[in-house]
Motif scaffolding. Structure first.
Motif, short mmCIF file in Angstrom:
data_model
loop_
_atom_site.label_atom_id
_atom_site.label_comp_id
_atom_site.label_asym_id
_atom_site.label_seq_id
_atom_site.Cartn_x
_atom_site.Cartn_y
_atom_site.Cartn_z
N VAL A 1 0.81 -1.22 0.00
CA VAL A 1 0.00 0.00 0.00
C VAL A 1 0.85 1.28 0.00
O VAL A 1 0.42 2.32 -0.47
N LEU B 1 4.43 3.78 -3.30
CA LEU B 1 4.84 5.05 -3.90
C LEU B 1 5.74 5.85 -2.96
O LEU B 1 6.36 6.83 -3.38
N GLN C 1 1.85 4.59 -14.86
CA GLN C 1 1.51 3.19 -15.08
C GLN C 1 1.72 2.78 -16.52
O GLN C 1 1.35 3.49 -17.45
N PHE C 2 2.30 1.60 -16.68
CA PHE C 2 2.46 0.99 -17.99
C PHE C 2 1.08 0.55 -18.50
O PHE C 2 0.14 0.47 -17.72
N PRO C 3 0.99 0.23 -19.82
CA PRO C 3 -0.31 -0.19 -20.35
C PRO C 3 -0.91 -1.38 -19.59
O PRO C 3 -2.13 -1.52 -19.55
N GLY D 1 -0.84 -1.75 -16.41
CA GLY D 1 -1.21 -1.36 -15.05
C GLY D 1 -0.06 -1.36 -14.07
O GLY D 1 -0.17 -0.85 -12.96
N PRO E 1 7.09 4.29 -18.48
CA PRO E 1 6.54 3.91 -19.79
C PRO E 1 7.20 4.71 -20.93
O PRO E 1 7.57 5.86 -20.76
N ALA E 2 7.33 4.05 -22.09
CA ALA E 2 8.04 4.65 -23.23
C ALA E 2 7.42 5.98 -23.65
O ALA E 2 8.14 6.91 -24.04
N GLY E 3 6.10 6.10 -23.51
CA GLY E 3 5.41 7.31 -23.95
C GLY E 3 5.86 8.56 -23.22
O GLY E 3 5.68 9.67 -23.71
N VAL E 4 6.43 8.39 -22.02
CA VAL E 4 6.90 9.56 -21.28
C VAL E 4 8.41 9.54 -21.09
O VAL E 4 8.96 10.29 -20.27
N LEU F 1 1.17 13.30 -26.17
CA LEU F 1 0.24 12.24 -25.81
C LEU F 1 -1.17 12.78 -25.75
O LEU F 1 -1.41 13.85 -25.20
N ARG G 1 -9.07 4.47 -10.24
CA ARG G 1 -8.49 5.14 -9.07
C ARG G 1 -9.41 6.26 -8.57
O ARG G 1 -9.59 6.44 -7.37
N SER H 1 -4.31 2.84 -4.28
CA SER H 1 -3.16 2.63 -5.17
C SER H 1 -3.26 1.30 -5.92
O SER H 1 -2.54 1.08 -6.89
N TYR I 1 -5.76 0.45 -7.65
CA TYR I 1 -6.58 0.67 -8.83
C TYR I 1 -5.86 1.56 -9.84
O TYR I 1 -5.12 2.46 -9.45
N ASN I 2 -6.10 1.30 -11.10
CA ASN I 2 -5.39 2.03 -12.15
C ASN I 2 -5.84 3.47 -12.28
O ASN I 2 -7.02 3.78 -12.15
N GLY I 3 -4.88 4.33 -12.55
CA GLY I 3 -5.17 5.69 -13.00
C GLY I 3 -5.19 5.67 -14.52
O GLY I 3 -5.71 4.75 -15.14
N VAL I 4 -4.60 6.68 -15.13
CA VAL I 4 -4.51 6.71 -16.59
C VAL I 4 -3.26 5.92 -17.00
O VAL I 4 -2.16 6.19 -16.51
N LEU I 5 -3.45 4.93 -17.87
CA LEU I 5 -2.31 4.11 -18.31
C LEU I 5 -1.56 4.83 -19.43
O LEU I 5 -2.17 5.42 -20.32
N LEU I 6 -0.23 4.76 -19.36
CA LEU I 6 0.60 5.46 -20.34
C LEU I 6 1.14 4.48 -21.37
O LEU I 6 1.45 3.35 -21.05
N PRO I 7 1.25 4.93 -22.62
CA PRO I 7 1.81 4.04 -23.65
C PRO I 7 3.31 3.83 -23.45
O PRO I 7 3.95 4.67 -22.83
#
Lengths: 411, 443
Positions: A132, A135, A181-183, A185, A237-240, B108, B408, B435, B437-443
């Motif tokens: 928990v 982060l 988060q990665f695609p 999760g 993640p690659a996108g960022v 993005l 989330r 935490s 639960y997913n937020g916005v997933l990034l590519p």
């Protein structure tokens, strides 16, 4: 099984979280640990290099000494408003050790010289990647080894002084989840890894006030353990990825507190001694943990997490009873208040007021050879705290049983 | 032998002594009965996210999270009318991907889900698998609850068969009939959002007090319908939570494009606009300027947007960036919520919320004031090391449609509802771990 033991011994990991306020480790001598951590007033053996360098010139000849502890604290976190859910970090064992050599020279019996190599600070906790508080921290490992050449001089039969130079070397390894988060999760992760160095000294005075009463004071300076060029690895993640430049480094420092100890030792009979120490720790210097990244971006900002430590005063009491020429037993206890503030207990440095009880035994099978053993039990009450900057609240408890063994030889 | 067992005992007790003993509070149900829970509501209750409804969104609906926690205090199974697929139904969901705009800049942004559509079987009526506990229907308004054949009408008009697929008699059922069949002991009711939202997301082009989906529902119709549903849900004295209507202008949908979003980088741009707009006395400077919007009552039919007016997320980005919208041409009115329209939305929200509060008091039910809560979230909430804000994409609370929440965000809501329940009914239901639960997933 054997492999695990081997690894934990070979690792020389210096975990505390069970001994004396915060990440201070008080396991530098078997006899002293057995007597509640007391030992500033008189030299019990060459481990006085650590406890009070003034005692070195009061030893009779040279001595070599080695000790090692097995520390594996049990920690539990019960999150606020989480029902019966609780988290316990992965069980980790570490082996704080101490090695001393030195004593008085035959030709100059008033002069003592010695060298100590010991592990005064350390902390290691691994909550796992998905807990928990991921982060805030997933795992942290702080290790240190101090090397201390020491000199001591007996001014009179009753008064001696001593001082040592301290070189500290250590390492820091920290992992925590990134809020990206990665695609699939999975969370990103930040790993900080670096080596630390610092300098300091210690000094002390011992006074044989009467034939029965010894008094002592020692001062160990604060040591600023600096990491100048640690590696900071962002797994994002690659996108960022443009926000997380590769090859990033960081600087940080960990201000270890100065420690002043005053104590007395009283021989009620030739075989029975009681002693007490009061320990003042200057934790106030540790007000925040800062990380300064070489490459900053909108997502990689220098980071400072407040710690707000307070100075502490700890009380220790112990007794030593010599059964016969071969055996002696010891017992003691200590009350170590935590330097941490209720609103600033981060799960990477769990702490609470500690009650510690210990008992030990020494055996001298042949003259000048001592085999020593001790067991220490440390416990805390459940402590309800939060780490306010992250709005992370709950209750912690720490308990541990730590055995230690040692051997010393006079020559 | 005996001394051995004593030794073993001694060692065992030593190790027992070094185990932590602290424990958390055992959950208790207080004065409520959670054994059968029914959720009444719209898309927010159904688990709608990223502009569509899909299976994992439904699994992460806030009612399903609540039901999981209710199980700790005697709650039973919670059945949802789960869709078969993940791509979104009827339209595809949005995902985040690099998008290159007309200006050549890549960043993005949300795109239509590019994967295989897995919607087969989505329209199959599954009412025989019921009764369902989650009766949330995307798009439904409070005033729809008294409409006979609502499911069929919604399907024909909007192509969305959300209710159609799990109502027993979609051709004849009123939504309130479906609610009436529920054998619940506890309920949540988050209703009324769409009685305001449709007007706002259509740029305030509908009427106030109309019954079309782009109108603001008439207050009297809202009240009678809301009360009828609530009477049904409490006909056996059942307890529950009412959740009110958040001020929709706090949603990213109305805030992603800033009103002062016209960025002029060169003096030449400002000069030529100043020359063009000189007759109207509108001035431009290098830097951020208010967009030019369409307004029939303004001289020349256009003016600069004012503070407190909003540009919709659906405004075509390329028209803003390269088509001269907002500078050379005004942004068309259906993409703008002007001051009067904002006032209409806020007044209606206030009236509806006043009524919801009044009923909560009359019926002695818990009330979660999500409207007030969203205002506190504006500045960001810190929770277990997470910072959650209403900012689009990076805030973690709102999904890629700018209106609905991420899992989330729904978890954040679930925890606030739990707090409201615990406060009202003296229960001690634990909170969910946001935490997880997913937020916005990034590519």
């Amino acid at each position: 099984m054997r492999k695990t033991l081997f690894l934990s011994l070979a690792g020389l990991a210096l975990s505390s979280l069970s001994h004396a306020g915060s990440f201070q480790i008080n396991l530098q001598g078997i006899r002293q640990t057995a007597m509640g951590g007391t030992g500033v007033a008189m030299p019990w053996d060459i481990s006085t290099v650590f406890f009070n360098p003034a005692g070195l010139s009061r030893l009779n000849g040279m001595e070599a000494y080695g000790s090692v502890f097995l520390v594996s604290p049990n920690i539990r976190y019960v999150p606020a408003n989480g029902g019966t859910t609780y988290y316990e970090p992965e069980k980790q064992s570490s082996t704080p050790f101490a090695v001393y050599v030195g004593g008085t020279l035959k030709k100059m019996p008033k002069l003592g010289i010695g060298l100590g190599v010991y592990t005064p600070f350390g902390s290691s906790i691994n909550w796992g990647n998905d807990w928990v508080g991921s982060l805030i921290t997933q795992s942290i490992s702080l290790k240190s080894i101090f090397i201390q050449p020491t000199i001591s001089y007996a001014i009179t039969d009753r008064i001696s002084i001593g001082a040592g130079f301290v070189y500290g070397t250590g390492s820091v390894n920290i992992q925590r989840a990134l809020p990206l988060q990665f695609p699939d999760g999975r969370s990103g992760q930040l790993t900080l890894d670096g080596n630390a160095h610092g300098f300091g000294f210690n000094a002390g005075v011992q006074v044989r006030a009467t034939d029965k009463l010894d008094l002592g004071i020692s001062f160990r300076s604060g040591v600023n353990m600096k990491v100048d060029d640690g590696t900071a690895t962002f797994n994002a993640p690659a996108g960022v990825s443009p926000l997380f430049p590769t090859g990033n480094t960081f600087k940080t420092n960990l201000q270890l507190p100065n420690i002043t100890t005053v104590g007395a030792s009283y021989r009620f009979t030739p075989d029975f001694t009681l002693q007490a120490d009061v320990v003042f720790a200057g934790w106030k210097a540790y007000d925040s943990l800062k990380f300064d990244f070489a490459k900053n971006t909108s997502a990689v900002a220098d980071n400072s997490s407040p710690r707000m430590y307070k100075n502490t005063v700890a009380f220790r009491l112990g007794g030593h009873y010599k059964i016969n020429s071969k055996f002696a037993v010891m017992a003691g206890g200590a009350w170590d208040p935590t330097p941490s503030d209720d609103q600033y207990v981060s799960p990477d440095a769990v702490d609470a007021d500690r009650l510690s009880l210990s008992a030990g035994l020494t055996y001298e099978p042949v003259r000048n050879l001592n085999i020593m053993a001790v067991v220490n039990y440390t416990t805390t009450a459940g402590r309800e705290v939060s780490y306010a900057p992250e709005n992370f609240s709950g209750k912690y408890q720490i308990k541990s049983v730590s055995p230690g063994i040692g051997v010393s030889y006079k020559f | 032998m005996k001394s051995n067992s004593i030794k073993i005992l001694a060692v065992a007790s030593l190790f027992a002594a070094c185990k932590p003993t602290i424990e958390g509070e055992t959950p208790a149900k207080g004065s409520a009965d959670f054994s059968s829970y029914t959720a009444i509501g719209n898309s927010l209750t159904a688990g709608y996210s990223d502009g569509s409804l899909y299976r994992s969104g439904q699994i992460n609906s806030f009612p399903n999270m609540l039901a999981g926690q209710f199980k700790l205090v005697g709650g039973g199974d919670f059945k949802q009318p789960l869709l078969p697929g993940e791509s979104g139904w009827p339209g595809p969901k949005r995902v985040l991907a690099p998008v290159t705009g007309c200006d050549g800049v890549t960043s993005l942004g949300p795109i239509v889900y590019p994967g295989t559509r897995d919607t087969a079987g989505s329209l199959t009526n599954i009412s025989s698998q019921g009764p369902f506990n989650n009766l949330g229907v995307p798009g439904i308004r409070a005033i729809d609850y008294l409409s006979p054949g609502y499911a069929n009408i919604a399907f024909i008009l909007g192509g969305a068969g959300y209710a159609y697929r799990f109502y027993e008699n979609p051709i004849t059922d009123k939504p309130i009939d479906v609610a009436a069949k529920s054998k619940h002991t506890f309920f949540t009711m988050w209703l009324g959002n769409n009685d305001v939202l449709g007007y706002a997301t259509k740029g305030g082009e509908g009427t106030v007090g109309g019954i079309n989906t782009s109108d603001i529902s008439p207050l009297s119709a809202f009240q009678s319908s809301y009360k009828a549903v609530l009477d049904t849900m409490t006909n056996k004295g059942q307890k529950g939570v009412l959740i009110n209507i958040p001020d929709v202008t706090a949603l990213p949908y109305f805030n992603v494009i800033p009103a002062k979003g016209l960025m002029l980088t060169r003096q030449g741009q400002a000069d030529s606009l100043n020359a063009a707009y000189a007759p109207l006395g509108i001035k431009f400077t290098v830097g951020a300027n208010p967009f030019i919007i369409q307004d029939g009552s303004a001289p020349g039919g256009l003016r600069q947007i004012k503070d407190g007016e909003y540009i919709l997320l659906t405004t075509p980005q390329d028209s803003l960036k390269c088509g001269g919208w907002g500078s050379q041409k005004p942004i068309p009115r259906q993409f703008v919520l002007d001051a009067q329209e904002v006032a209409n939305v806020r007044n209606a929200t206030q009236s509806f919320n006043d009524y919801i509060r009044q009923l909560a008091t009359e019926k002695d039910l818990a009330l979660f004031d999500v409207n007030a809560y969203f205002k506190t979230v504006q500045s960001g909430v810190r929770y277990n090391g997470l910072t959650l804000t209403p900012v689009f994409v990076t805030g973690g609370v709102f999904s890629l449609d700018g209106v609905h929440l991420t899992p989330r965000g729904y978890a954040l809501i679930a925890n606030q509802i739990i707090l409201a329940i615990n406060a009202k009914y003296g229960s001690t239901i634990p909170q969910v771990d946001i935490s997880k639960y997913n937020g916005v997933l990034l590519p």
